[in-house]
Design a protein around this motif. Sequence first.
Motif, PDB file in Angstrom:
ATOM      1  N   ASN A   1       0.821  -1.213   0.000  1.00 44.36           N
ATOM      2  CA  ASN A   1       0.000   0.000   0.000  1.00 44.36           C
ATOM      3  C   ASN A   1       0.857   1.267   0.000  1.00 44.36           C
ATOM      4  O   ASN A   1       0.538   2.263  -0.678  1.00 44.36           O
ATOM      5  CB  ASN A   1      -0.942   0.015   1.206  1.00 44.36           C
ATOM      6  N   ARG A   2       1.955   1.228   0.749  1.00 43.96           N
ATOM      7  CA  ARG A   2       2.849   2.385   0.790  1.00 43.96           C
ATOM      8  C   ARG A   2       3.497   2.632  -0.572  1.00 43.96           C
ATOM      9  O   ARG A   2       3.613   3.772  -1.017  1.00 43.96           O
ATOM     10  CB  ARG A   2       3.935   2.172   1.854  1.00 43.96           C
ATOM     11  N   LYS A   3       3.891   1.532  -1.247  1.00 43.42           N
ATOM     12  CA  LYS A   3       4.472   1.677  -2.599  1.00 43.42           C
ATOM     13  C   LYS A   3       3.444   2.232  -3.563  1.00 43.42           C
ATOM     14  O   LYS A   3       3.762   3.061  -4.429  1.00 43.42           O
ATOM     15  CB  LYS A   3       4.987   0.320  -3.084  1.00 43.42           C
TER      16      LYS A   3
ATOM     17  N   LYS B   1       0.883   4.208  -2.843  1.00 46.19           N
ATOM     18  CA  LYS B   1       0.636   5.608  -2.550  1.00 46.19           C
ATOM     19  C   LYS B   1       1.778   6.484  -3.066  1.00 46.19           C
ATOM     20  O   LYS B   1       1.564   7.624  -3.505  1.00 46.19           O
ATOM     21  CB  LYS B   1       0.475   5.814  -1.044  1.00 46.19           C
ATOM     22  N   ASN B   2       2.988   5.956  -3.010  1.00 40.82           N
ATOM     23  CA  ASN B   2       4.155   6.710  -3.475  1.00 40.82           C
ATOM     24  C   ASN B   2       4.331   6.634  -4.975  1.00 40.82           C
ATOM     25  O   ASN B   2       5.253   7.238  -5.534  1.00 40.82           O
ATOM     26  CB  ASN B   2       5.431   6.220  -2.785  1.00 40.82           C
ATOM     27  N   GLY B   3       3.469   5.851  -5.632  1.00 36.64           N
ATOM     28  CA  GLY B   3       3.524   5.729  -7.085  1.00 36.64           C
ATOM     29  C   GLY B   3       4.715   4.974  -7.606  1.00 36.64           C
ATOM     30  O   GLY B   3       5.177   5.196  -8.724  1.00 36.64           O
ATOM     31  N   GLU B   4       5.254   4.106  -6.766  1.00 44.21           N
ATOM     32  CA  GLU B   4       6.461   3.363  -7.186  1.00 44.21           C
ATOM     33  C   GLU B   4       6.068   2.197  -8.091  1.00 44.21           C
ATOM     34  O   GLU B   4       5.004   1.635  -8.002  1.00 44.21           O
ATOM     35  CB  GLU B   4       7.176   2.827  -5.937  1.00 44.21           C
TER      36      GLU B   4
END
Length: 370
Positions: A363-365, A367-370
């Motif tokens: 989820n963090r990736k 959100k960061n658009g990675e």
Amino acid sequence: MANLYIIISAFVSAVILGRIIIPNILIISLRKRLFDVPDERKVHKRPIPRLGGVTFFPVILFSLCVFTAVRLMTGHGPAETSTTDLVCEFLFLTGGLTLLYIVGIADDLIGVRYRKKFLVQIISAAMFPLSGLYINNFYGLFGIYLIPAEVGIPLTMLLVVFITNAINLIDGIDGLASGLSMVALLVFGVLFVHFRMWSYAMLAFVTVGVIIPFFSYNVFGSADLGRKIFMGDTGSLTLGYILSFFVIKYCMYEPDMLLTMKTSPVLVSFSVLMVPCLDVIRVVLRRARNKRSLFMPDKTHIHHKFLAMGFSPRRALVTIQLMSACFCAFTIVAILYMNNTLVFVIDVVVWTLLNLWFDHVINRKAKNGE
């Protein structure tokens, strides 16, 4: 020692036969264009032959039959159990494998509806109770010991279908299903050697033998050179069924055989197959919660999570294997000093926390658009 030499010879013969047959299956698949075509759910980017598992059952059957005959001719077995019981168990095992082999080939070539596959799996699962094998003891897990046949037999059939499908569903990246199966088979093989159950040990090591050449083509083969192959449903169903046979047989140990090792057969069996089994339970519960079909494929398995976290397929394979080995080692050691139920709960809690952490990273990736 003679039995060990025969088992080693059977193992070597399985490796050699697998190494001879798989290149020929590749040639046939390429000429007849029998490929696993990539789609949005799959990791591979080009068509790959998927009939590698066709090798497993014939090679296992040949090596097991020939070297069992060698044992009989040289006067070295089978003496680990009643000959009648052993013959019945292996004949029913062969019958179940034959059914799964046929439906697996049909599925790999033309596709088979999951209802038909489940029906065949249930019939195959019934082979074990018919041979006298069923879960008859929980060895203290949840405070349960002896289990009556009317509970143990349906539980056994459910477990066989579950394990068979767990191996089938974990087969999502190169080497994962075959690698996890090899580790589990080696553990069972060593355990059966320890208890001098030579015929079962031979089956375990012969199965490892036929997986090894497949694993080399599957993981290290080049798709560009036409040297890569998948096991398909034929292979995963074969491996899952054999592993379920070992689980049931190991959990059916007589009390006097357990005196030589303070352990819990149920938890040991669970530990070697924990990753595929708990992954299937998690995926099924997630689909049920989201009101989706339990049988429609998706990208929520453990290997998909690792890919979503940015792992390459090879790194994901190694990491999942290491994770499985750690769970197995912890469980086998912990049951020597801790209550069985507590060990089981710790395994499940750690697995759940790991998956929550994986979801957080994904989820963090995102959100960061990675």
